[in-house]
Design an enzyme around this catalytic site. Sequence first.
Site, PDB file in Angstrom:
ATOM      1  N   ASP A 227      -3.803  -0.438   0.451  1.00 35.20           N
ATOM      2  CA  ASP A 227      -2.496   0.101   0.059  1.00 35.20           C
ATOM      3  C   ASP A 227      -2.371   0.207  -1.452  1.00 35.20           C
ATOM      4  O   ASP A 227      -1.835   1.192  -1.986  1.00 35.20           O
ATOM      5  CB  ASP A 227      -1.370  -0.762   0.636  1.00 35.20           C
ATOM      6  CG  ASP A 227      -1.516  -2.250   0.316  1.00 35.20           C
ATOM      7  OD1 ASP A 227      -2.614  -2.689  -0.108  1.00 35.20           O
ATOM      8  OD2 ASP A 227      -0.523  -2.987   0.504  1.00 35.20           O
TER       9      ASP A 227
ATOM     10  N   THR B 175       3.033   3.182   8.670  1.00 37.04           N
ATOM     11  CA  THR B 175       3.581   4.519   8.477  1.00 37.04           C
ATOM     12  C   THR B 175       2.537   5.533   8.932  1.00 37.04           C
ATOM     13  O   THR B 175       1.395   5.494   8.481  1.00 37.04           O
ATOM     14  CB  THR B 175       3.942   4.761   7.005  1.00 37.04           C
ATOM     15  OG1 THR B 175       4.906   3.787   6.596  1.00 37.04           O
ATOM     16  CG2 THR B 175       4.532   6.154   6.816  1.00 37.04           C
TER      17      THR B 175
ATOM     18  N   ASP C 104      -0.979   4.495   7.308  1.00 37.72           N
ATOM     19  CA  ASP C 104      -0.819   3.504   6.247  1.00 37.72           C
ATOM     20  C   ASP C 104      -0.433   2.198   6.932  1.00 37.72           C
ATOM     21  O   ASP C 104       0.734   1.956   7.232  1.00 37.72           O
ATOM     22  CB  ASP C 104       0.257   3.969   5.268  1.00 37.72           C
ATOM     23  CG  ASP C 104       0.430   3.032   4.087  1.00 37.72           C
ATOM     24  OD1 ASP C 104      -0.327   2.040   4.000  1.00 37.72           O
ATOM     25  OD2 ASP C 104       1.316   3.280   3.250  1.00 37.72           O
ATOM     26  N   VAL C 105      -1.437   1.368   7.189  1.00 34.13           N
ATOM     27  CA  VAL C 105      -1.267   0.191   8.045  1.00 34.13           C
ATOM     28  C   VAL C 105      -0.909  -1.017   7.197  1.00 34.13           C
ATOM     29  O   VAL C 105      -1.731  -1.530   6.432  1.00 34.13           O
ATOM     30  CB  VAL C 105      -2.552  -0.094   8.849  1.00 34.13           C
ATOM     31  CG1 VAL C 105      -2.314  -1.237   9.835  1.00 34.13           C
ATOM     32  CG2 VAL C 105      -3.028   1.158   9.576  1.00 34.13           C
ATOM     33  N   GLY C 106       0.334  -1.470   7.315  1.00 36.65           N
ATOM     34  CA  GLY C 106       0.777  -2.662   6.616  1.00 36.65           C
ATOM     35  C   GLY C 106       0.822  -3.861   7.534  1.00 36.65           C
ATOM     36  O   GLY C 106       0.617  -3.749   8.752  1.00 36.65           O
ATOM     37  N   ASN C 107       1.113  -5.016   6.963  1.00 35.32           N
ATOM     38  CA  ASN C 107       1.135  -6.238   7.763  1.00 35.32           C
ATOM     39  C   ASN C 107       2.231  -6.223   8.822  1.00 35.32           C
ATOM     40  O   ASN C 107       2.048  -6.760   9.916  1.00 35.32           O
ATOM     41  CB  ASN C 107       1.329  -7.452   6.845  1.00 35.32           C
ATOM     42  CG  ASN C 107       0.101  -7.743   6.017  1.00 35.32           C
ATOM     43  OD1 ASN C 107      -0.926  -8.142   6.540  1.00 35.32           O
ATOM     44  ND2 ASN C 107       0.204  -7.529   4.713  1.00 35.32           N
ATOM     45  N   THR C 108       3.354  -5.600   8.508  1.00 29.61           N
ATOM     46  CA  THR C 108       4.489  -5.582   9.423  1.00 29.61           C
ATOM     47  C   THR C 108       4.702  -4.218  10.051  1.00 29.61           C
ATOM     48  O   THR C 108       4.902  -4.103  11.263  1.00 29.61           O
ATOM     49  CB  THR C 108       5.772  -6.021   8.686  1.00 29.61           C
ATOM     50  OG1 THR C 108       5.550  -7.286   8.052  1.00 29.61           O
ATOM     51  CG2 THR C 108       6.935  -6.147   9.658  1.00 29.61           C
TER      52      THR C 108
ATOM     53  N   ASP D 258       4.989  -2.185  -5.428  1.00 34.26           N
ATOM     54  CA  ASP D 258       5.088  -1.830  -4.008  1.00 34.26           C
ATOM     55  C   ASP D 258       5.802  -2.954  -3.263  1.00 34.26           C
ATOM     56  O   ASP D 258       5.331  -4.093  -3.222  1.00 34.26           O
ATOM     57  CB  ASP D 258       3.687  -1.613  -3.434  1.00 34.26           C
ATOM     58  CG  ASP D 258       3.713  -0.989  -2.038  1.00 34.26           C
ATOM     59  OD1 ASP D 258       4.757  -1.055  -1.368  1.00 34.26           O
ATOM     60  OD2 ASP D 258       2.686  -0.430  -1.626  1.00 34.26           O
TER      61      ASP D 258
ATOM     62  N   THR E   6      27.527 -18.472   2.552  1.00 34.07           N
ATOM     63  CA  THR E   6      26.090 -18.783   2.561  1.00 34.07           C
ATOM     64  C   THR E   6      25.236 -17.524   2.589  1.00 34.07           C
ATOM     65  O   THR E   6      24.242 -17.417   1.861  1.00 34.07           O
ATOM     66  CB  THR E   6      25.750 -19.676   3.770  1.00 34.07           C
ATOM     67  OG1 THR E   6      26.503 -20.884   3.689  1.00 34.07           O
ATOM     68  CG2 THR E   6      24.269 -20.022   3.783  1.00 34.07           C
TER      69      THR E   6
END
Length: 247
Positions: free
Chosen positions: A103, A13, A6-10, A123, A177
């Site tokens: 995704d 998995t 499961d290839v995400g931008n960051t 998501d 802050t």
Amino acid sequence: MKILFDVGNTHTTVALTENGKFFKIKRISTYSIQTEDELYAYLKVFFGETYDEVIVSSVVPNINHVFEFFSKKYAGKSAIFLNAQSYKGITWNVKIPSEIGADRVANIIAAERDYGKDAIVVDFGTAITIDILKEKSYEGGIIIPGFSMMINALFKGTAKLPKVELKPFNGFIGKDTESNIRIGIINTVVEGIGSVINKIKNENFRDVPVIFTGGQSKIIMDYKRDVIYDLELGLRGIYYFYESVVS
């Protein structure tokens, strides 16, 4: 064993499964994926050396070739790449189905299989996506910046605001802050998404499961309790897609 990506931008998995019900999971940086041999050497420490199928859901097309080479070299066949057009169990009621992120397709496939013909899926990834399933028809959705994008925008766009680690924070008013930023981002996302979900329900359906998924959904578990948290939704969707194309 089947290996799922499961290839995400960051983050990516990686999951090993035999039947799509139980997953052995490893999370790696997407930026670290360079060659099929390096990927194999890294994963065999966790998963062993033998795979008979490679199934990929990717929103980073410029590294898809790595998974194709990985599959041909170490599974002896081409990888199976998830896409909306190849899945016939759902009507994709949008202008260009091929543009739907893999995704999101995986999430909708699993939502329909596991929760029924109607669902709202949120998501929490690099971007936050909201997707609507109505009568087994994907009706489209919404994309907004994710937690990390909001933090980076404040950090890069200002002279003095720090880059904070986003973690749960009790209360609605910050005393320094960092707590100002945490409270602002978390409450904006929680309240904003809650408002959007209510509008979707009012226009489409009242009684519908709302499913939160994605690694960063864990940040808001204490803030939003009237939803289903399903962190393996996308992985099951990838496996269901695999079942549909090989049957």
